[in-house]
Design a protein around this motif. Structure first.
Motif, PDB file in Angstrom:
ATOM      1  N   ARG A 146      -6.183  -3.359  -2.896  1.00  0.00           N
ATOM      2  CA  ARG A 146      -6.887  -2.544  -1.813  1.00  0.00           C
ATOM      3  C   ARG A 146      -6.286  -2.238  -0.662  1.00  0.00           C
ATOM      4  O   ARG A 146      -5.206  -2.962  -0.419  1.00  0.00           O
ATOM      5  CB  ARG A 146      -8.516  -3.128  -1.642  1.00  0.00           C
ATOM      6  N   VAL A 147      -6.383  -0.966   0.023  1.00  0.00           N
ATOM      7  CA  VAL A 147      -5.723  -0.924   1.326  1.00  0.00           C
ATOM      8  C   VAL A 147      -6.917  -0.745   2.476  1.00  0.00           C
ATOM      9  O   VAL A 147      -8.065  -0.525   1.960  1.00  0.00           O
ATOM     10  CB  VAL A 147      -5.026   0.533   1.299  1.00  0.00           C
ATOM     11  N   GLU A 148      -6.459  -0.831   3.582  1.00  0.00           N
ATOM     12  CA  GLU A 148      -7.234  -0.858   4.654  1.00  0.00           C
ATOM     13  C   GLU A 148      -7.860   0.567   5.113  1.00  0.00           C
ATOM     14  O   GLU A 148      -8.819   0.753   5.708  1.00  0.00           O
ATOM     15  CB  GLU A 148      -6.654  -1.774   5.990  1.00  0.00           C
ATOM     16  N   ARG A 164       0.543  -1.402  -8.252  1.00  0.00           N
ATOM     17  CA  ARG A 164       0.603  -2.141  -6.913  1.00  0.00           C
ATOM     18  C   ARG A 164       0.542  -3.713  -7.246  1.00  0.00           C
ATOM     19  O   ARG A 164       1.306  -4.543  -6.361  1.00  0.00           O
ATOM     20  CB  ARG A 164      -0.795  -1.704  -6.137  1.00  0.00           C
ATOM     21  N   ASP A 208       0.603   3.506  -1.838  1.00  0.00           N
ATOM     22  CA  ASP A 208      -0.477   3.177  -0.760  1.00  0.00           C
ATOM     23  C   ASP A 208      -1.425   4.280  -0.857  1.00  0.00           C
ATOM     24  O   ASP A 208      -2.681   4.266  -0.617  1.00  0.00           O
ATOM     25  CB  ASP A 208       0.262   3.098   0.538  1.00  0.00           C
ATOM     26  N   PHE A 219      -5.404   4.618  -1.454  1.00  0.00           N
ATOM     27  CA  PHE A 219      -6.265   5.112  -0.440  1.00  0.00           C
ATOM     28  C   PHE A 219      -7.130   6.182  -1.222  1.00  0.00           C
ATOM     29  O   PHE A 219      -8.349   6.230  -0.866  1.00  0.00           O
ATOM     30  CB  PHE A 219      -5.762   5.501   0.869  1.00  0.00           C
ATOM     31  N   LEU A 235       1.534  -6.135  -4.068  1.00  0.00           N
ATOM     32  CA  LEU A 235       0.727  -5.361  -3.085  1.00  0.00           C
ATOM     33  C   LEU A 235      -0.787  -5.469  -3.356  1.00  0.00           C
ATOM     34  O   LEU A 235      -1.102  -5.844  -4.762  1.00  0.00           O
ATOM     35  CB  LEU A 235       0.991  -3.784  -2.959  1.00  0.00           C
ATOM     36  N   ASP A 236      -1.469  -5.672  -2.360  1.00  0.00           N
ATOM     37  CA  ASP A 236      -2.990  -5.824  -2.742  1.00  0.00           C
ATOM     38  C   ASP A 236      -3.512  -4.601  -3.635  1.00  0.00           C
ATOM     39  O   ASP A 236      -3.100  -3.652  -3.048  1.00  0.00           O
ATOM     40  CB  ASP A 236      -3.591  -5.939  -1.277  1.00  0.00           C
TER      41      ASP A 236
END
Length: 170
Positions: free
Chosen positions: A155-157, A147, A110, A114, A152-153
């Protein structure tokens, strides 16, 4: 405090950044000259009074900037400063994060996602490209594939600085 990605128009950001940089440089020059002249009138001048005038000009410019940075029209600047700050913090942990990725640590994935998203956004806002850094491109692809393998996506938020506490610096 959690940092969340925002969209900002690169042209608007660059235009504001140029304007603010020029305004601050002009303000520093004016303040430095005014303080130097006032010190020369009060104490007769000299090299060290000119240096003191420049230092006082820098302090005055910094104070004005500190007051203005909370204004709504400085939103893009604040966002980019925060993004740079968080990217700098993450870069201090890169060796540990890379080890964590090798151990399939989801938090490391994650944070690395980022980092790469942030670097790409920063380059876009500054009108640059990251295509010339083969290592960075390879690592970004490794993060993307890892990822994907964990479901997992890509992209992360955003980023939570508390996530770094699980990793030893440097």
């Amino acid at each position: 405090m959690r940092f969340t990605f925002e969209h900002h128009d690169p042209e608007t950001y660059r235009r504001k950044a140029r304007f603010i940089s020029l305004a601050m440089a002009g303000q520093l020059i004016v303040f430095a000259l005014v303080f130097s002249q006032l010190l020369a009138l009060a104490f007769g001048g000299g090299f060290w009074f000119n240096v003191l005038g420049v230092v006082l000009g820098l302090v005055a410019t910094s104070l004005v900037f500190a007051v203005l940075r909370e204004r709504p029209w400085m939103g893009e600047m604040r966002y980019v400063w925060q993004l740079k700050h968080h990217l700098s913090r993450v870069s201090a942990y890169l060796p540990a994060l890379r080890r964590g990725m090798g151990e399939e640590n989801v938090t490391a994935l994650d944070v690395m996602a980022f980092y790469h998203q942030g670097m790409a956004q920063l380059a876009e806002l500054n009108g640059r490209t990251l295509d010339d850094d083969a290592e960075l491109i390879a690592e970004r692809e490794t993060v993307r594939l890892a990822r994907q393998a964990h479901g997992l996506d890509e992209r992360v938020e955003g980023f939570d600085p508390d996530d770094l506490s699980a990793f030893k610096r440097g």
